[in-house]
Scaffold this motif. Structure first.
Motif, short mmCIF file in Angstrom:
data_model
loop_
_atom_site.label_atom_id
_atom_site.label_comp_id
_atom_site.label_asym_id
_atom_site.label_seq_id
_atom_site.Cartn_x
_atom_site.Cartn_y
_atom_site.Cartn_z
N LEU A 84 0.86 -1.18 0.00
CA LEU A 84 0.00 0.00 0.00
C LEU A 84 0.90 1.23 0.00
CD1 LEU A 84 -2.71 -0.95 2.67
CD2 LEU A 84 -2.71 -1.40 0.20
N CYS A 85 0.73 2.07 -1.00
CA CYS A 85 1.56 3.27 -1.15
C CYS A 85 0.71 4.52 -0.95
CB CYS A 85 2.21 3.30 -2.54
SG CYS A 85 3.28 1.89 -2.86
N PHE A 86 1.12 5.34 -0.02
CA PHE A 86 0.43 6.58 0.30
C PHE A 86 1.24 7.74 -0.27
CE2 PHE A 86 -0.50 3.33 3.38
CZ PHE A 86 -1.88 3.38 3.49
N GLU A 87 1.41 7.73 -1.60
CA GLU A 87 2.22 8.72 -2.29
C GLU A 87 1.71 8.85 -3.72
OE1 GLU A 87 6.23 7.25 -2.31
OE2 GLU A 87 5.68 5.40 -3.30
N PRO A 88 2.13 9.90 -4.43
CA PRO A 88 1.70 10.02 -5.83
C PRO A 88 2.18 8.83 -6.66
CG PRO A 88 2.66 12.08 -5.04
CD PRO A 88 2.92 11.04 -3.98
N ILE A 89 1.46 8.54 -7.73
CA ILE A 89 1.84 7.45 -8.62
C ILE A 89 3.11 7.86 -9.36
CG2 ILE A 89 1.11 6.00 -10.55
CD1 ILE A 89 -1.81 6.88 -9.84
N PRO A 90 4.18 7.05 -9.26
CA PRO A 90 5.42 7.40 -9.98
C PRO A 90 5.31 7.09 -11.47
CG PRO A 90 5.69 5.32 -8.82
CD PRO A 90 4.32 5.84 -8.46
N ASP A 91 6.31 7.50 -12.22
CA ASP A 91 6.33 7.23 -13.67
C ASP A 91 6.28 5.73 -13.95
OD1 ASP A 91 6.43 9.92 -14.24
OD2 ASP A 91 8.62 9.97 -14.43
N THR A 92 6.94 4.93 -13.10
CA THR A 92 6.93 3.48 -13.24
C THR A 92 6.42 2.89 -11.93
OG1 THR A 92 8.87 3.65 -14.66
CG2 THR A 92 8.31 1.46 -13.86
N PRO A 102 -6.49 9.83 -0.15
CA PRO A 102 -5.45 10.84 -0.02
C PRO A 102 -4.11 10.20 0.35
CG PRO A 102 -6.85 10.87 1.93
CD PRO A 102 -7.45 9.89 0.95
N GLU A 103 -3.04 10.91 0.07
CA GLU A 103 -1.69 10.41 0.28
C GLU A 103 -1.23 10.70 1.70
OE1 GLU A 103 -0.20 12.65 -2.92
OE2 GLU A 103 -1.14 11.34 -4.40
N LYS A 104 -1.99 10.19 2.66
CA LYS A 104 -1.70 10.41 4.08
C LYS A 104 -1.60 9.06 4.77
CE LYS A 104 -3.49 12.86 8.15
NZ LYS A 104 -2.27 12.62 8.85
N PHE A 105 -0.43 8.76 5.34
CA PHE A 105 -0.18 7.48 6.01
C PHE A 105 -1.04 7.40 7.27
CE2 PHE A 105 2.23 4.33 8.39
CZ PHE A 105 2.55 3.42 7.40
N PRO A 106 -1.84 6.33 7.41
CA PRO A 106 -2.78 6.27 8.54
C PRO A 106 -2.19 5.74 9.83
CG PRO A 106 -3.08 4.36 7.16
CD PRO A 106 -2.02 5.22 6.50
N GLY A 107 -1.05 5.05 9.79
CA GLY A 107 -0.57 4.32 10.95
C GLY A 107 -1.30 2.99 11.03
N PHE A 108 -0.69 2.01 11.66
CA PHE A 108 -1.27 0.68 11.75
C PHE A 108 -1.05 0.13 13.15
CE2 PHE A 108 -0.51 1.32 7.30
CZ PHE A 108 -1.56 0.67 6.68
N ALA A 109 -2.01 -0.64 13.66
CA ALA A 109 -1.90 -1.28 14.97
C ALA A 109 -2.53 -2.67 14.89
CB ALA A 109 -2.59 -0.43 16.03
N VAL A 110 -2.01 -3.58 15.70
CA VAL A 110 -2.60 -4.91 15.78
C VAL A 110 -4.06 -4.75 16.20
CG1 VAL A 110 -2.55 -7.11 17.03
CG2 VAL A 110 -0.42 -6.07 16.24
N GLY A 111 -4.94 -5.47 15.51
CA GLY A 111 -6.37 -5.38 15.78
C GLY A 111 -7.11 -4.46 14.82
N ASP A 112 -6.37 -3.63 14.06
CA ASP A 112 -7.01 -2.76 13.07
C ASP A 112 -7.72 -3.59 12.03
OD1 ASP A 112 -6.07 -0.48 14.29
OD2 ASP A 112 -4.58 0.00 12.74
N LYS A 113 -8.84 -3.07 11.54
CA LYS A 113 -9.61 -3.73 10.50
C LYS A 113 -9.34 -3.05 9.16
CE LYS A 113 -14.42 -4.73 9.35
NZ LYS A 113 -15.80 -4.59 9.76
N LEU A 114 -9.14 -3.86 8.13
CA LEU A 114 -9.02 -3.36 6.76
C LEU A 114 -10.24 -3.84 5.99
CD1 LEU A 114 -5.98 -3.45 7.79
CD2 LEU A 114 -5.40 -3.59 5.40
N THR A 115 -10.85 -2.94 5.22
CA THR A 115 -12.00 -3.28 4.42
C THR A 115 -11.71 -2.90 2.98
OG1 THR A 115 -13.44 -2.77 6.30
CG2 THR A 115 -14.50 -2.99 4.15
N TYR A 116 -11.85 -3.89 2.09
CA TYR A 116 -11.62 -3.70 0.66
C TYR A 116 -12.99 -3.65 -0.01
CZ TYR A 116 -6.98 -5.44 1.92
OH TYR A 116 -5.73 -5.63 2.50
N ILE A 117 -13.30 -2.54 -0.66
CA ILE A 117 -14.61 -2.33 -1.29
C ILE A 117 -14.38 -2.13 -2.79
CG2 ILE A 117 -16.70 -0.92 -1.32
CD1 ILE A 117 -15.72 0.01 1.58
N PHE A 118 -14.98 -3.02 -3.60
CA PHE A 118 -14.77 -2.99 -5.06
C PHE A 118 -15.81 -2.14 -5.75
CE2 PHE A 118 -13.77 -7.42 -3.62
CZ PHE A 118 -12.43 -7.18 -3.40
#
Length: 118
Positions: A84-92, A102-118
């Motif tokens: 997971l990249c929280f930065e602008p898309i590079p040329d390659t 947004p390009e802002k790093f959220p921080g991560f902790a054990v127990g955090d939930k990730l939700t992928y929505i298509f």
């Protein structure tokens, strides 16, 4: 929609001023676990269909996929891996990476939930 929970964070997984995180499933090797955030899916080997415009929620933070590399969906489905990249898309851009806005790093902790929505 697919959900996972962070079950482990390697000692070298989060590097200050490095706007990315490497995700892997619990079956990652010990070398990978050292530099990765380990996620466990609610369902084993879910079918991923991430693409530009999809959403990823990390705790209460919501991100939009601005680029999804061609290896991402198969890697997530197989071994729970993506970068997971929280930065602008590079040329390659990395083909195993998801660039988020947004390009802002959220921080991560054990127990955090990730939700992928298509």
């Amino acid at each position: 929609m697919i959900t996972s929970k962070i079950v482990e964070i390697g000692p070298n997984a989060i590097v200050e001023n490095d706007p990315l995180v490497i995700l892997f499933g619990p079956e990652a090797t010990s070398n990978l676990k050292d530099v990765a955030v380990i996620q466990k899916f609610d369902e084993p080997h879910p079918e991923f269909k991430l693409k530009r415009g999809s959403q990823i929620k990390i705790r209460e933070h919501s991100y939009t996929v601005s680029f999804c590399g061609k290896l991402v969906n198969a890697n997530l489905q197989g071994v729970g891996h993506a970068t997971l990249c929280f930065e602008p898309i590079p040329d390659t851009p990395l083909e195993s990476a998801v660039y988020l806005s947004p390009e802002k790093f959220p921080g991560f902790a054990v127990g955090d939930k990730l939700t992928y929505i298509f």
